[in-house]
Scaffold this motif. Structure first.
Motif, PDB file in Angstrom:
ATOM      1  N   ILE A 104     -12.964  31.906   9.771  1.00  0.00           N
ATOM      2  CA  ILE A 104     -14.107  31.181  10.333  1.00  0.00           C
ATOM      3  C   ILE A 104     -13.647  30.043  11.231  1.00  0.00           C
ATOM      4  O   ILE A 104     -14.185  29.814  12.324  1.00  0.00           O
ATOM      5  N   LEU A 105     -12.614  29.311  10.803  1.00  0.00           N
ATOM      6  CA  LEU A 105     -12.118  28.186  11.590  1.00  0.00           C
ATOM      7  C   LEU A 105     -11.508  28.643  12.915  1.00  0.00           C
ATOM      8  O   LEU A 105     -11.653  27.970  13.942  1.00  0.00           O
ATOM      9  N   ASN A 106     -10.822  29.790  12.903  1.00  0.00           N
ATOM     10  CA  ASN A 106     -10.225  30.292  14.139  1.00  0.00           C
ATOM     11  C   ASN A 106     -11.297  30.594  15.179  1.00  0.00           C
ATOM     12  O   ASN A 106     -11.136  30.298  16.365  1.00  0.00           O
ATOM     13  N   VAL A 107     -12.396  31.173  14.720  1.00  0.00           N
ATOM     14  CA  VAL A 107     -13.489  31.479  15.641  1.00  0.00           C
ATOM     15  C   VAL A 107     -14.116  30.187  16.150  1.00  0.00           C
ATOM     16  O   VAL A 107     -14.412  30.045  17.349  1.00  0.00           O
ATOM     17  N   ALA A 108     -14.320  29.224  15.253  1.00  0.00           N
ATOM     18  CA  ALA A 108     -14.908  27.943  15.663  1.00  0.00           C
ATOM     19  C   ALA A 108     -14.007  27.221  16.662  1.00  0.00           C
ATOM     20  O   ALA A 108     -14.483  26.641  17.649  1.00  0.00           O
ATOM     21  N   ARG A 109     -12.704  27.256  16.437  1.00  0.00           N
ATOM     22  CA  ARG A 109     -11.777  26.601  17.363  1.00  0.00           C
ATOM     23  C   ARG A 109     -11.756  27.311  18.712  1.00  0.00           C
ATOM     24  O   ARG A 109     -11.646  26.671  19.766  1.00  0.00           O
ATOM     25  N   THR A 110     -11.859  28.637  18.678  1.00  0.00           N
ATOM     26  CA  THR A 110     -11.888  29.391  19.930  1.00  0.00           C
ATOM     27  C   THR A 110     -13.138  29.059  20.724  1.00  0.00           C
ATOM     28  O   THR A 110     -13.096  28.871  21.950  1.00  0.00           O
ATOM     29  N   GLU A 111     -14.283  28.974  20.042  1.00  0.00           N
ATOM     30  CA  GLU A 111     -15.530  28.639  20.717  1.00  0.00           C
ATOM     31  C   GLU A 111     -15.468  27.222  21.287  1.00  0.00           C
ATOM     32  O   GLU A 111     -15.978  26.948  22.380  1.00  0.00           O
ATOM     33  N   HIS A 112     -14.824  26.306  20.546  1.00  0.00           N
ATOM     34  CA  HIS A 112     -14.738  24.913  20.993  1.00  0.00           C
ATOM     35  C   HIS A 112     -13.722  24.735  22.112  1.00  0.00           C
ATOM     36  O   HIS A 112     -13.783  23.761  22.865  1.00  0.00           O
ATOM     37  N   GLY A 113     -12.792  25.688  22.247  1.00  0.00           N
ATOM     38  CA  GLY A 113     -11.779  25.596  23.285  1.00  0.00           C
ATOM     39  C   GLY A 113     -10.432  25.127  22.797  1.00  0.00           C
ATOM     40  O   GLY A 113      -9.489  25.002  23.587  1.00  0.00           O
TER      41      GLY A 113
END
Length: 304
Positions: free
Chosen positions: A125-134
């Motif tokens: 979940i964190l990897n996806v959130a970090r990817t979305e945030h840049g």
């Protein structure tokens, strides 16, 4: 008549000629802007199809906005179930309810295993959130679509075959290149297929692709049985706390709804989108299919 009268007559004649020209132009404009002729019958299907696609796009946007609105509640629910399992194991140990040291050690081992799986879920979940945030940078490069689909098929067909679900791939044109992060796109496709297989009771899965000359996107189509799509999950999962005792505490995988949200988010970050469309096809006459349409930017011939 004196000279002033001649001036008045000249001005009147000039004004009359000006008004005549103005009225002539307005009549021509009004005649040219007459009511448009009725639409030809052959134009009606295209208009009806556009209206239908617009309605489907609106419904999909509304569903995805609901998923995103409930992201915090959904994430909390996804992590709370394995946490409850860990708490239960520790309560057994702390309450001296183990019959012997061997059973106590077994409970500790189970708690450790679930902790590692829980950490894996949190990282996902964190990897996806970090990817979305840049924070996590994407490696956006031109990639051959045929190679990506072939690898996805090779990595998923055995899972489908083990459950007697045929997985059929229509090969893509080797000249088609997409602009994407290769690893993330492959993960999204594998995740969607894997989720469909775990939800399926019978039927087949079809993988194909399509391009339009007037469109700058490649459409990757996953045609799956309609019953394998999860639409009934509640958005506000915080309202069902009383049902948590009925949840299998050994569950350490993300729900289909959460995976759908994650895949949609990843595709948006890569400049694509995910749409869910009803499908009328002769592939499975006795089975209703739903089409997952993954749109990815197309690389033009000059760029590739």
């Amino acid at each position: 008549m004196n000279w002033s009268n001649w001036i008045y007559i000249g001005v009147g004649i000039a004004l009359g000629m000006v008004f005549r020209q103005l009225f002539g132009r307005s009549s021509n404009v009004s005649s040219s802007s007459s009511p448009v002729a009725p639409l030809a019958e052959q134009d009606m299907p295209s208009i009806s199809q556009q209206l239908q696609q617009t309605q489907l796009a609106y419904l999909m946007a509304r569903e995805m906005s609901q998923f995103k609105a409930g992201f915090l509640a959904r994430t909390t629910h996804e992590l709370r179930s394995p946490f409850n399992g860990l708490i239960g194991l520790h309560q057994l140990i702390l309450s001296d309810l183990c019959e012997n040291p061997a059973e106590e050690r077994e409970f500790i081992a189970q708690a450790h295993e679930r902790t590692l799986k829980l950490l894996k879920l949190m990282d996902e979940i964190l990897n996806v959130a970090r990817t979305e945030h840049g924070t996590n940078k994407l490696d956006i490069q031109p990639r051959p679509l045929a190679q990506i689909l072939d690898e996805v098929h090779d990595l998923t067909y055995m899972l489908a075959a083990n459950r007697n679900f045929p997985l059929q791939l229509l090969p893509a044109d080797s000249e088609i290149y997409v602009l994407t992060d290769y690893l993330w796109l492959r993960q999204v496709l594998i995740s969607l297929i894997d989720t469909a297989i775990t939800q399926m009771e019978e039927g087949s899965i079809y993988i194909s692709s399509s391009t339009l000359p007037t469109n700058n996107f490649v459409n990757i189509w996953l045609d799956i049985p309609t019953h394998a799509m999860t639409w009934s999950e509640p958005i506000d999962l915080l309202k069902i706390e009383n049902q948590l005792t009925q949840i299998n505490q050994k569950k350490t995988t993300l729900s289909p709804g959460m995976r759908l949200l994650i895949n949609q988010t990843l595709l948006e970050v890569m400049g694509g989108k995910l749409e869910i469309l009803p499908l009328t096809t002769m592939k499975e006459p006795l089975q209703q299919l739903t089409r997952l349409q993954i749109s990815i930017p197309l690389v033009s011939s000059t760029e590739s």
